[in-house]
Every structure is written in structure tokens, then in C-alpha cells.
Design a protein around this motif. Structure first.
Motif, PDB file in Angstrom:
ATOM      1  N   UNK A  30       8.632   4.885   5.795  1.00  0.00           N
ATOM      2  CA  UNK A  30       7.857   6.090   6.073  1.00  0.00           C
ATOM      3  C   UNK A  30       7.979   7.159   4.992  1.00  0.00           C
ATOM      4  N   UNK A  31       9.166   7.476   4.576  1.00  0.00           N
ATOM      5  CA  UNK A  31       9.334   8.544   3.593  1.00  0.00           C
ATOM      6  C   UNK A  31      10.421   8.210   2.587  1.00  0.00           C
ATOM      7  N   UNK A  57       3.791   0.671   2.840  1.00  0.00           N
ATOM      8  CA  UNK A  57       3.752  -0.379   3.854  1.00  0.00           C
ATOM      9  C   UNK A  57       3.293  -1.679   3.188  1.00  0.00           C
ATOM     10  N   UNK A  58       3.953  -2.740   3.572  1.00  0.00           N
ATOM     11  CA  UNK A  58       3.620  -4.079   3.098  1.00  0.00           C
ATOM     12  C   UNK A  58       2.807  -4.751   4.180  1.00  0.00           C
ATOM     13  N   UNK A  59       1.612  -5.202   3.816  1.00  0.00           N
ATOM     14  CA  UNK A  59       0.730  -5.862   4.778  1.00  0.00           C
ATOM     15  C   UNK A  59       0.466  -7.293   4.343  1.00  0.00           C
ATOM     16  N   UNK A  60       0.195  -8.130   5.319  1.00  0.00           N
ATOM     17  CA  UNK A  60      -0.265  -9.486   5.042  1.00  0.00           C
ATOM     18  C   UNK A  60      -1.729  -9.382   4.612  1.00  0.00           C
ATOM     19  N   UNK A  61      -2.288 -10.429   4.001  1.00  0.00           N
ATOM     20  CA  UNK A  61      -3.697 -10.369   3.608  1.00  0.00           C
ATOM     21  C   UNK A  61      -4.658 -10.087   4.770  1.00  0.00           C
ATOM     22  N   UNK A  62      -4.247 -10.418   5.996  1.00  0.00           N
ATOM     23  CA  UNK A  62      -5.119 -10.147   7.147  1.00  0.00           C
ATOM     24  C   UNK A  62      -4.868  -8.771   7.779  1.00  0.00           C
ATOM     25  N   UNK A  72       0.842  -1.191   0.000  1.00  0.00           N
ATOM     26  CA  UNK A  72       0.000   0.000   0.000  1.00  0.00           C
ATOM     27  C   UNK A  72       0.874   1.237   0.000  1.00  0.00           C
ATOM     28  N   UNK A  73       0.543   2.194  -0.868  1.00  0.00           N
ATOM     29  CA  UNK A  73       1.350   3.401  -0.969  1.00  0.00           C
ATOM     30  C   UNK A  73       0.524   4.660  -0.842  1.00  0.00           C
ATOM     31  N   UNK A  74       1.148   5.682  -0.292  1.00  0.00           N
ATOM     32  CA  UNK A  74       0.528   6.998  -0.173  1.00  0.00           C
ATOM     33  C   UNK A  74       1.517   8.038  -0.673  1.00  0.00           C
ATOM     34  N   UNK A  75       1.076   8.838  -1.638  1.00  0.00           N
ATOM     35  CA  UNK A  75       1.880   9.979  -2.067  1.00  0.00           C
ATOM     36  C   UNK A  75       1.594  11.057  -1.030  1.00  0.00           C
TER      37      UNK A  75
END
Length: 179
Positions: free
Chosen positions: A134-135, A121-126, A90-93
């Protein structure tokens, strides 16, 4: 030069080559981005990024460049949909700013620098966070054409595209940097 001297020179070069190879592999050296994904993840899905800037369409550019970097560097590590992935990136500009870096007069800029900041951030499916950056910040200068706003806007768009490519490369390297 005698035949024995030639053999000594060849042996010395072979020994030096062997010594360099041994030192490089012994210290754990590897190419940047050549490691594994964190937390045992093997396939990553990349959804559209969130865009917190005023730059319309930046989320598409940044997401596409990140997907391209994965395709270019490790195609088998990219999942086509969320259900096939064991990690979701997941990414946020976070921001995009522009500052003047050179002027022809007090009120006339001739060059600006764009600065983009991305958070990943890399998340697991859960939903558990497996990795975070962070930046990730990159910069790119672009020209200002005082009498042609359309041309200046095109240069700015080109700078955003270049920043996006640099950030994608940096993000992939950070994500796979396992030393």
C-alpha cells in the motif's frame, strides 16, 4: 607455541566458522530481495506508473528506477512486454510533499525534506491481485538557495531522483521477501 596448540587453535576457528554457517542456513537467513516473486510469478512487466502528484515527469523517473532495479537485481525476471509476463507490476505515485526542516529565520528555509509515497500491486494477466504494497515511503533532504530558485528546483529534482531510487530498492526487496 607447540605444534599441537596450533592445531587446536585452527580446529577451534574451523569449528566456529562451521557453527556460524550452520546457524545462518538453519534459520532460513537469506539476503534481502533474494527470494522468489509472489504467487509463482517468474516474469514481470512494469508499465508506466500513474502519477497523482503535481511533480511533472515523476512517473517516468519512478518507473525507470524500478525497471533499473529489476534489471540490476534479477534481469531474467523482467519481461519486455505484457504478453511475455505472468505478472504485471502496477504502480501509483500517491504523493510527494515538501516540508521545511531548518531555517535561518522565521520566514527563510535553508533545508527542506521531500517525502514520496508509492503504492504497488502485482496482478496476473487476467487482473487478479497477487501481491500489494500500500505505501512505500522514502524521504530525502535538500538545500534551499534563497536567492536562486533554479538551483533550489534542481536540488528538489535531485531529491526526487534519490527518493525514487530508494523506493525502487525497497519495492524490489518487499516483492521478493518470501519469509
Amino acid at each position: 607455541m607447540k605444534h599441537g596448540d596450533t592445531m587446536k587453535i585452527q580446529f577451534n576457528w574451523m569449528f566456529i566458522g562451521w557453527l556460524i554457517a550452520a546457524m545462518v542456513t538453519a534459520c532460513g537467513y537469506h539476503f534481502a530481495g533474494g527470494g522468489k516473486f509472489p504467487a509463482g510469478v517468474t516474469r514481470i512487466f512494469i508499465p508506466m506508473m500513474e502519477n497523482r502528484t503535481t511533480e511533472t515527469g515523476a512517473e517516468r523517473v519512478f518507473t525507470n528506477d524500478l525497471i533499473y532495479e529489476f534489471t540490476r537485481s534479477r534481469k531474467e525476471g523482467l519481461a519486455k512486454d505484457r504478453s511475455a509476463a505472468d505478472g504485471i507490476l502496477l504502480g501509483t505515485i500517491v504523493s510527494f510533499s515538501v516540508e521545511n526542516i531548518s531555517r535561518s529565520s522565521v520566514s527563510t528555509a535553508i533545508e527542506r525534506r521531500g517525502t514520496g509515497t508509492l503504492s504497488l500491486r502485482l496482478e496476473s494477466p487476467d487482473g487478479r491481485v497477487l501481491w500489494r504494497s500500500a505505501n512505500i515511503v522514502e524521504h530525502e533532504a535538500f538545500n534551499v538557495v534563497a536567492e536562486n530558485k533554479t538551483k533550489t528546483d534542481q536540488y528538489k529534482s535531485d531529491a526526487i531522483a534519490e527518493i525514487s531510487k530508494k523506493i525502487a530498492e525497497s519495492a524490489f526487496t518487499q516483492l521478493t521477501d518470501d519469509f
